[in-house]
Design a protein around this motif. Structure first.
Motif, short mmCIF file in Angstrom:
data_model
loop_
_atom_site.label_atom_id
_atom_site.label_comp_id
_atom_site.label_asym_id
_atom_site.label_seq_id
_atom_site.Cartn_x
_atom_site.Cartn_y
_atom_site.Cartn_z
N SER A 45 0.82 -1.21 0.00
CA SER A 45 0.00 0.00 0.00
C SER A 45 0.86 1.26 0.00
O SER A 45 2.08 1.20 0.17
CB SER A 45 -0.92 0.01 1.23
N ALA A 46 0.19 2.39 -0.18
CA ALA A 46 0.82 3.71 -0.09
C ALA A 46 -0.02 4.56 0.85
O ALA A 46 -1.25 4.52 0.81
CB ALA A 46 0.91 4.37 -1.46
N SER A 47 0.66 5.35 1.68
CA SER A 47 -0.04 6.22 2.60
C SER A 47 0.84 7.44 2.88
O SER A 47 1.94 7.56 2.34
CB SER A 47 -0.38 5.48 3.91
N LEU B 156 3.27 9.79 0.27
CA LEU B 156 3.12 9.18 -1.06
C LEU B 156 1.67 9.24 -1.53
O LEU B 156 1.40 9.47 -2.71
CB LEU B 156 3.60 7.73 -1.06
N GLN C 245 11.42 11.09 -2.45
CA GLN C 245 10.01 10.82 -2.73
C GLN C 245 9.81 10.33 -4.15
O GLN C 245 8.98 9.45 -4.41
CB GLN C 245 9.19 12.09 -2.47
N ARG D 168 10.79 6.64 -4.23
CA ARG D 168 9.76 5.82 -3.60
C ARG D 168 8.51 5.73 -4.47
O ARG D 168 7.90 4.66 -4.59
CB ARG D 168 9.42 6.41 -2.22
N MET D 169 8.12 6.85 -5.07
CA MET D 169 6.94 6.86 -5.93
C MET D 169 7.16 5.98 -7.16
O MET D 169 6.27 5.20 -7.54
CB MET D 169 6.61 8.29 -6.37
N MET E 60 7.07 2.36 -6.14
CA MET E 60 5.68 1.98 -5.86
C MET E 60 4.92 1.71 -7.16
O MET E 60 4.17 0.74 -7.26
CB MET E 60 4.99 3.07 -5.05
#
Length: 238
Positions: free
Chosen positions: A176-178, A181, A205, A208-209, A212
């Motif tokens: 998941s992303a929270s 993000l 960021q 990480r994005m 993801m």
């Protein structure tokens, strides 16, 4: 059957001593693979191997047997001349990565002129602009519209984006992303290439994005592989 269509180059590999196999996304016939016999041999050639760089826009006349085997190109010419896309090291790294994403994401039989138009417009935008730090992330996010798993944010206010379900949820045990993000993802869904710079991201960021999104693709596309050029892209944006 002889066909004429526009096409965009996704990849090319050497075959034997003098030939190439090219993967093209065509405007009218989906993703196709073509054998280019003898194009690397010395002497004057009807089809130039230099045409087959990632995201090069072509007009082709091809022989299609539609039997799942390699097709044949009869005529090839450039449909569009880029200004910087294939000479700027950052832009060329971006298109190498995104061409892999498209190649792994699009099914062989897909015929989607809207998808083709999206890629052409994106390539043209990148060629003409210099603000490209988030380009690949915005491209991958909006490409999911055409691949069938665009994020569903209709459950507004839920604090977690479930990568498996592709939607906002209250909680989940799935990837998941929270937090930051999720906020960035929400903002990017409202942005296009023209205004993506309004969505602020630092390098961490962005990494990480991007990771993801690669995971999101792997979850929703059977056989989607981590692009080989991802490490090159990350080093360019270091």
């Amino acid at each position: 059957m002889l066909v004429k269509t526009n096409a965009i180059v996704l990849s090319v590999i050497k075959y034997g001593e003098s030939s190439l196999i090219a993967r093209l996304l065509t405007e009218n016939y989906g993703l196709r693979s073509y054998m280019l016999k003898g194009v690397r041999s010395p002497g004057k050639k009807k089809i130039r191997p230099g045409y087959f760089q990632p995201f090069t826009q072509l007009e082709v006349v091809a022989s299609h047997k539609d039997k799942g085997s390699l097709e044949t190109l009869r005529e090839v010419r450039l449909a569009h001349h880029y200004q910087s896309l294939q000479t700027d090291i950052v832009k060329s790294s971006l298109v190498m990565f995104l061409a892999e994403v498209v190649q792994y994401g699009v099914q062989e039989t897909d015929d989607d002129p809207d998808l083709y138009d999206f890629i052409i417009r994106a390539a043209d935008w990148l060629d003409e602009n210099e603000d490209m730090a988030s380009f690949h992330i915005v491209f991958m996010l909006h490409l999911t519209r055409f691949l069938g798993f665009y994020p569903d944010f209709s459950n507004e206010g839920a604090p977690v984006f479930d990568l498996v379900e592709g939607e906002l949820v209250e909680n989940t045990l799935n990837p998941s992303a929270s937090g930051d993000l999720l906020d960035i993802l929400s903002s990017l869904m409202e942005a296009g290439f023209e205004n993506m710079s309004s969505v602020r991201m630092n390098r961490g960021q962005r990494v990480r994005m991007l990771n993801m999104l690669v995971e999101y693709y792997q979850i929703h596309l059977h056989g989607f592989r981590k692009p080989k050029s991802l490490d090159i892209l990350q080093s360019v944006f270091h």
